[in-house]
Enzyme design. Structure first.
Site, PDB file in Angstrom:
ATOM      1  N   ARG B  19       0.829  -1.220   0.000  1.00 47.74           N
ATOM      2  CA  ARG B  19       0.000   0.000   0.000  1.00 47.74           C
ATOM      3  C   ARG B  19       0.862   1.268   0.000  1.00 47.74           C
ATOM      4  NH1 ARG B  19      -1.078   0.633   6.170  1.00 47.74           N
ATOM      5  NH2 ARG B  19       0.290  -0.997   6.910  1.00 47.74           N
ATOM      6  N   GLU B  67     -18.819   4.050   3.241  1.00 48.01           N
ATOM      7  CA  GLU B  67     -18.222   3.478   2.032  1.00 48.01           C
ATOM      8  C   GLU B  67     -19.164   3.521   0.833  1.00 48.01           C
ATOM      9  OE1 GLU B  67     -18.389   1.973   5.003  1.00 48.01           O
ATOM     10  OE2 GLU B  67     -16.324   2.284   5.678  1.00 48.01           O
TER      11      GLU B  67
END
Ligand SMILES: Cc1ncc(C[n+]2csc(CCOP(=O)(O)OP(=O)(O)O)c2C)c(N)n1
Ligand SMILES: [Mg+2]
Lengths: 281, 309
Positions: B19, B67
């Site tokens: 990441r 989300e």
């Protein structure tokens, strides 16, 4: 357009809706009939748009979140000159640009794909936010949402987002018709006090009669003057408006009239259309 | 040109979370194009969006723990010409908001890039089944950086799956990266080993072990799981006639599923799929878990020997 002309146009659009639904043999009756006046006001007065140039970058955006009422959008767009009125009879047929629920890339002017409820307001807010970043001030985003889809958490996520970023270029209109599939909204999942909810979420709220053209247009004009806040217009409407046996009855949410019922509905609507003329004389 | 990190097979191979490469790539993409925006759902630091947020505060949008709103706002911004990257943990995005991704990004053909971080062994392949969605699973932080820059410049939706843990660095800054291309990292004639994400490292180490026994495995880094690079994969398996896949997520429906579909239609061959076998992850040290779920090089080498018998 005068109020009388708008009323006549909405009456024509309601007749189109009945013809489309009976020809398709499936689809939603109550919502589209109930929102015919709002759509007429939007396309014939409020929106800055060009039916001959649907991708005109400077157009206002009209996002339809509750995609199942799209027959009223199709009929209004056809009457406004986006495409030939005859094409309305292809609704829900194989190969048609007029999908049962709207698909952005099928027909110019639809702006978004919808059907699954609760995600239109976020997309409208996303467009409004992008314009805010770019300093674009000469266009507005309108978003039509239903009352039933305010059961969805996604709607309230969008409500918080739009207030946080002070999206004053966003105006939403709730189709407050008090019905959803399983029954009256206040039985399925109570929404009241809806006005207080939106105010508590940081929106400026205007309540109107969604069948009164002056009120619809005035509310949209007034919304332009609100700074630092998105605006929610709660439009009180009658589901199935204009067809007596459909009005207020949640059973007409998702079914079309059969040919007999369609004949009766068209007869009623024609009678109402005749009355519009005499009322304004 | 050096495709592989010279220290790859050494004990002190460099390690970095995949990441982190996404974070660097996002900043580079932001510098390349001022239409790039980043949206996050209260996980800015751990999904490595914080450098972008610092450098481009007006183009960073904090959504909160929401989300569904994350991807739908991004869809709207893309319709207004922006190039949005959204990030959260993969369990929540695309885990929780799959339908919104399907409708407002895939059917809408919105130009949104979805980064699912902390994907790990628990979060399954849910994106491969969506039309108009590409699936990228970089093998290390360097590849993640290149993939992020490439995605920003490539019109259309994509999902990039990022692991949380420090992962050995497999490639170098010179290793070419092309979206949609699988890459042969090690040549061999006895067996084709296809992997994505952190399992590329495990497969390379397994191939090294097998080589000591006289088995030469060809290792393919399949960073683009969708669309699958049929040509590269079929050329290899037609040479080796035996196939293994490895991924750290569910093998069913993921890379293993994709390869099984490809072979079934074009080149039916013996296949062994390493990955999660229809169970969830659990708590524990990541290396302990990899061992427990038989996702390490020694297990992979053992599977290979069994397959070739
Ligand atoms: C996410 C999602 N869940 C369920 C449905 C099925 N559905 C379609 S319309 C509807 C009722 C919504 O109420 P409302 O929009 O107020 O209906 P109307 O007033 O038009 O009759 C439901 C549950 C859907 N379209 N999307
Ligand atoms: Mg309703």
């Amino acid at each position: 357009m005068t109020t009388e002309e708008l009323a006549k146009m909405a009456n024509t659009i309601r007749q189109d809706i009945i013809k489309m639904l009976v020809e398709a043999g499936s689809g939603h009756s109550a919502g589209p009939l109930g929102m015919a006046d709002v759509f007429t006001a939007m396309y014939f007065v409020v929106l800055k748009h060009d039916p001959k140039n649907p991708d005109w970058p400077e157009r206002d955006r009209l996002i339809l979140s509750n995609g199942h009422i799209v027959p009223v959008r199709y009929a209004t767009m056809a009457r406004a000159g986006y495409f030939p009125v005859q094409e309305l009879m292809t609704l829900r047929k194989f190969g048609s640009r007029l999908q049962g629920h709207p698909e952005r890339l099928r027909l110019p002017g639809l702006e978004t794909t919808s059907g699954p409820l609760g995600s239109g307001l976020s997309q409208a807010a996303g467009i409004a936010k992008a314009w805010q970043i770019d300093g674009i001030k000469n266009r507005r985003v309108y978003c039509l949402i239903s009352d039933g889809e305010q059961d969805e958490g996604n709607t309230w996520e969008a409500a918080m987002f739009a207030a946080k970023y002070k999206l004053a270029n966003l105006t939403a209109i709730t189709d407050r018709n008090n019905i959803q599939i399983d029954g009256p909204t206040e039985q399925v999942m109570p929404l009241e006090d809806l006005r207080a909810k939106w105010e508590a979420f940081g929106w400026h709220v205007i309540e109107i009669d969604g069948h009164n053209f002056t009120q619809i247009i005035d509310a949209c004009n007034f919304a332009r003057t609100i700074e630092n806040k998105p605006v929610m217009i709660i439009a009180h409407t009658i589901p199935g408006k204009g067809v007596d046996f459909m009005e207020y009855d949640f059973h007409w949410h998702g079914k079309p009239p059969n040919p007999e019922q369609a004949k009766e509905a068209l007869r009623e609507l024609r009678t109402l259309g005749g009355r519009i003329r005499s009322e304004h004389q | 040109m050096n495709l592989l990190n010279p220290k790859l097979y050494k004990k002190d191979v460099e390690q970095e979370p995949i990441r982190a490469g996404f974070g660097r790539g996002l900043v580079a993409a932001g510098r390349n194009n001022n239409q790039v925006v980043a949206l996050c759902a209260d996980l800015t630091e751990s999904t490595h969006m914080e450098d972008f947020a610092k450098e481009f505060p007006e183009r960073f949008i904090e959504i909160g723990v929401a989300e569904q709103n994350l991807v739908t706002v991004a869809a709207g911004m893309s319709l207004a010409g922006k190039i949005p990257f959204v990030s959260s943990y993969a369990a929540f995005s695309p885990g929780r908001n799959w339908e919104q991704i399907r409708t407002t990004i895939c059917i809408n053909e919105a130009n949104v890039k979805i980064a699912g971080s902390h994907a790990g062994v628990s979060v399954g392949p849910v994106m491969r089944v969506l039309p108009n969605m590409r699936v990228i699973v970089p093998c290390d932080s360097i590849e993640a950086e290149k993939a992020t820059v490439a995605l920003a410049a490539s019109e259309g939706a994509a999902y990039i799956r990022l692991a949380r843990e420090k992962t050995p660095v497999v490639t170098t800054s010179d290793t070419p990266f092309t979206l949609g291309k699988a890459q042969v990292l090690r040549e061999g004639a006895d067996l084709t080993m296809i992997a994505c994400g952190p399992m590329v490292y495990q497969m390379l180490v397994a191939a090294e072990k097998l080589s000591a026994d006289g088995i030469e495995a060809e290792v393919i880094n399949c960073a683009t799981v969708k669309p699958l690079d049929h040509a590269t994969i079929l050329a290899s398996v037609r040479k080796t006639r035996a196939v293994m896949t490895a991924e750290e997520a569910q093998a069913a429906g993921g890379l293993g599923g994709a390869i099984a579909e490809l072979l079934g239609e074009h080149e039916p061959l013996a296949l062994a799929r390493v990955g999660m076998q229809d169970h969830f992850g659990e708590s524990g040290d990541p290396n302990e878990l990899l061992e427990h779920f038989k996702l390490t090089a020694p297990h992979i080498a053992a599977r290979a020997r069994k397959l070739l018998k």
